[in-house]
Design an enzyme around this catalytic site. Structure first.
Site, short mmCIF file in Angstrom:
data_model
loop_
_atom_site.label_atom_id
_atom_site.label_comp_id
_atom_site.label_asym_id
_atom_site.label_seq_id
_atom_site.Cartn_x
_atom_site.Cartn_y
_atom_site.Cartn_z
N CYS A 1 -11.23 2.33 -5.13
CA CYS A 1 -10.67 2.60 -3.29
C CYS A 1 -10.94 4.37 -4.09
CB CYS A 1 -9.61 2.64 -2.85
SG CYS A 1 -9.35 2.76 -1.74
N ASP B 1 -13.07 2.59 4.76
CA ASP B 1 -12.06 2.12 5.43
C ASP B 1 -12.23 1.44 6.72
OD1 ASP B 1 -9.88 3.33 3.50
OD2 ASP B 1 -10.33 5.13 4.52
N TRP C 1 -6.43 1.61 -6.73
CA TRP C 1 -6.38 2.51 -7.53
C TRP C 1 -7.17 3.36 -5.92
CZ3 TRP C 1 -7.29 4.19 -12.98
CH2 TRP C 1 -7.92 5.60 -12.99
N ASP C 2 -7.09 4.71 -5.53
CA ASP C 2 -7.42 5.09 -4.08
C ASP C 2 -7.46 6.47 -4.13
OD1 ASP C 2 -7.53 5.63 -1.76
OD2 ASP C 2 -6.36 5.24 -1.00
N MET C 3 -8.68 7.15 -4.32
CA MET C 3 -8.93 9.17 -4.53
C MET C 3 -9.35 8.91 -2.82
SD MET C 3 -10.48 12.02 -5.58
CE MET C 3 -10.16 12.69 -6.52
N ARG D 1 -5.36 17.18 2.78
CA ARG D 1 -4.69 16.02 3.16
C ARG D 1 -3.56 16.81 2.76
NH1 ARG D 1 -5.46 11.43 1.61
NH2 ARG D 1 -5.39 10.10 3.76
N ASP E 1 0.86 -1.27 0.03
CA ASP E 1 -0.73 -0.09 -0.24
C ASP E 1 0.90 1.19 0.18
OD1 ASP E 1 -2.40 2.45 1.40
OD2 ASP E 1 -3.39 -0.25 0.47
#
Length: 703
Positions: free
Chosen positions: A499, A521, A458-460, A424, A347
């Protein structure tokens, strides 16, 4: 099937009928509900065929696609403006039945056959409106497209994918709302009078609302009554408005949420809405869900992965966060060998100079300080131990502290003359620009080409801000789809787990490209029971990525038995979010058993019919789901008890979906009962005196 006679249109798949007709040049909605037997004789009189009264006056009509300024005072489906007027007057022009569903360049239901295309025209504004309808075995697809036939530009403020009318009745509306870590809460409320809106203006689907709504009879239950579901196949700003008028009629508009400045449509150009999937069931909310699940398995998910078991993964995030090194990760891999794990996923933290969340997004090259041998050594270790390797990306994000931002600060979304807003410690890349998408694709391609990688997460992780126009929002989403398209084409065997900080972009369009999505999450099993229950209202179980994590849980601090964590996670695509090498041998043996059992049950979980038996939102946390094979020969049941109650016996659990005349065994209880016994008499559970206790039952037909 599409039946047409004298401008009366009847669409049916044998389960539902959907009908409308032309009256005084306007499309008037007739009926949507349980399938009717409609002949040419009844089609010739739409009022008789569909039990309608012929109202007078435009404000009394239920328009098939409502518009502004023509005497319909409810929320319209289309709003267009130019220098002449803001009202429109679209009149029926023609219709045709296309042999196949046209490709319009966006994620949509696959394998569509006959498609009805109805054309309407506004001669004053020189506009043509096309409405598309495709009937599937388990649902209906609708979308709209507007073409400017003139030379002057117009501005589109609203172009809904569908406008659906419901006659006067006591309806309830169900929506899925939430927040980060508690997505897809189920809310059910009377339609009431006025307008209820569920929307996103965040540029992504959002944790707050899902692009789904259901309209159900006021007395409908999980198992009985009429239920209509609508789900927009789109990953950006959306708008769902449910309006009940003074006559108690309900109108639902669903489509893209276009920001205040609108979409400019130049002469000779066209603009189309995304597609909306619509289903109906007379078997209650659960029946509606089963129609969605079948529709998506057959007509949305990539056929390559649709009914194929997703790999059982173990992900490094909660085990190590950013504290990565080659030596630590090799130990992590060694701890997973012999457990039945299919894929190890590395990750966040492997790239650039990424020691926290304040740097390096956009710099997709390996941090040699952490991995001096690149990824080769850790991938070789995975392969040696019979496991594949996966890796995490956040393609749409960029940190101010990154080489990419320093080289191209204008590539981050922003407004000239105004400081960009950080969330963030990051910005969002402007995916409306082809050169940005191309740069990220080339960086990802370099990693995927060099190394044997079978899996990408694939995160966002943040919504859009500093967006200058409605067109920018829409083009951004198109850029996301473009990157997905290129990855799917270049690497057809690559599994991409969607994701967005969990379920912040859990929508059908992402499922068109990704066979499953990280559901939340929040990995606490008790919380996940609620989240998974809500998500399953329209999304099939195999699209839910569910992980077993360590206790005390990192999100809630709660401790739940390992068997319960595994049971809840098994209702979808199973994975793990912990360091298997740091567990006791007793825990490791339990996980070996969980994985082996899951793999034996996976085909049933992937292809079975879901029956939700206990709703945790209504039962103080008690949760139960049953999956029944299509031939009713097997069933898989997971029960979760919430907090224990003093001197409170559990009622027998009544199953559903079985053959009541068949004889079944209940493996865990060594019982032999008929389907009728199991469904009407029920079965006793053995979770007394246990907080968060669980049971798994395997039911098998023997005669």
């Amino acid at each position: 099937m599409i039946q047409i006679l004298d401008k009366v249109f009847h669409l049916t798949n044998g389960k539902f009928s959907y009908a409308f007709y032309v009256k005084n040049g306007k499309l008037v909605h007739s009926y949507f509900g349980k399938a009717l037997i409609v002949t040419e004789r009844t089609l010739s009189n739409s009022a008789v065929a569909f039990g309608l009264k012929d109202n007078t006056g435009r404000d009394c009509e239920c328009f098939e696609y409502s518009e502004l300024g023509g005497g319909d005072y409810r929320v319209p489906a289309i709003v267009v403006r130019n220098g002449k007027c803001i009202s429109t007057d679209f009149v029926y022009s023609s219709h045709e039945v296309l042999k196949t569903k046209p490709d319009f360049g966006m994620p949509a239901l696959r394998n569509g056959g006959q498609t009805l295309k109805v054309s309407l025209r506004d001669d004053l504004l020189k506009l043509e409106l096309y409405l598309y309808y495709t009937v599937f075995d388990n649902g209906l697809a609708r979308r709209a497209e507007l073409k400017n036939l003139g030379s002057d530009s117009v501005v589109i403020d609203r172009l809904m994918s569908a406008c659906i009318e419901f006659p006067a009745h006591g309806y309830d509306i169900i929506d899925l709302n939430g927040r980060w870590g508690r997505e897809c809460n189920v809310s059910r409320n009377p339609a009431g009078c006025g307008i209820k809106t569920f929307a996103s203006g965040r540029g992504v689907t959002s944790h707050q609302h899902n692009p789904f709504v259901a309209v159900v009879d006021g007395d409908a239950t999980e198992h009985f009554g009429d239920a209509f579901g609508m789900n927009l196949i789109y990953s950006g700003n959306f708008d769902i408005q449910c309006e009940t008028d003074e006559k108690n009629r309900l109108r639902v508009n669903i489509g893209v949420n276009i920001a205040a400045d609108g979409i400019t449509l130049n002469g000779g150009c066209a603009f189309g809405s995304p597609e909306v999937a619509i289903v109906y069931s007379d078997e209650g909310i659960g029946g509606m869900s089963r129609e969605f699940h079948k529709l998506y398995r057959k007509n949305l998910l990539n056929p390559k992965f649709a009914d194929k078991r997703r790999p059982v993964v173990v992900n490094s995030w909660e085990s190590m966060y950013f504290d990565l090194s080659e030596a630590k990760f090799l130990d992590f891999i060694e701890g997973a060998k012999g457990m039945g794990i299919d894929t190890i996923v590395l990750d966040d933290g492997w790239f650039g100079k990424r020691d926290s969340d304040n740097s390096s997004l956009g710099d997709w090259f390996i941090d040699k300080a952490k991995f001096p041998n690149g990824l080769k050594k850790i991938i070789d270790c995975c392969k040696k131990n019979g496991m594949d390797f996966g890796i995490w990306f956040e393609p749409e994000a960029i940190n101010p502290e990154s080489k990419l931002f320093k080289a191209h600060p204008d590539w981050a979304l922003g407004v000239d003359g105004r400081e960009r807003r950080q969330m963030r410690n990051q910005y969002v890349l402007d995916f409306s620009r082809a050169e940005v998408v191309d740069c990220i694709f080339k960086q990802m391609k370099a990693i995927l080409d060099e190394y044997d990688i079978s899996y990408v997460k694939w995160d966002m992780n943040r919504p859009l801000s500093d967006v200058i126009s409605a067109e920018k929002y829409i083009k951004f989403v198109s850029g996301v789809y473009e990157l997905y398209e290129r990855l799917n084409k270049e690497y057809p065997d690559l599994i991409i787990e969607g994701c967005s900080s969990g379920g912040g972009r859990f929508d059908p369009a992402i499922l068109y490209y990704s066979p499953f999505i990280w559901t939340s999450d929040d990995t606490d099993a008790y919380e996940r029971a609620h989240i998974q229950y809500g998500t399953s209202l329209c999304y099939p179980l195999q699209t839910l990525s569910n992980h077993v994590s360590v206790c005390p849980n990192h999100q809630t601090g709660r401790t739940i038995p390992l068997c319960t964590r595994g049971a809840v996670a098994s209702l979808g695509s199973l994975g793990y979010e912990l360091n298997l090498g740091k567990l006791s041998e007793e825990e490791r043996e339990e996980i070996r058993r969980q994985i082996a059992a899951y793999k034996a049950d996976a085909e049933l979980i992937l292809t079975g019919d879901l029956y939700r038996l206990l709703n945790p939102f209504e039962t103080g946390g008690k949760f139960c789901e049953e999956i029944v094979s299509p031939d009713k020969s097997r069933a898989y049941v997971v029960y979760l008890r919430g907090l224990n109650e003093c001197n409170m016996p559990l009622p027998p659990l009544r199953l559903r979906g079985l053959d009541e005349t068949a004889v079944y065994t209940v493996k865990e209880k060594n019982l032999t009962l008929t389907g009728g016994d199991l469904m009407y008499g029920g079965i006793d559970l053995d979770v007394y005196g246990k907080d968060f206790g669980s049971e798994i039952l395997h039911i098998e037909r023997i005669a």
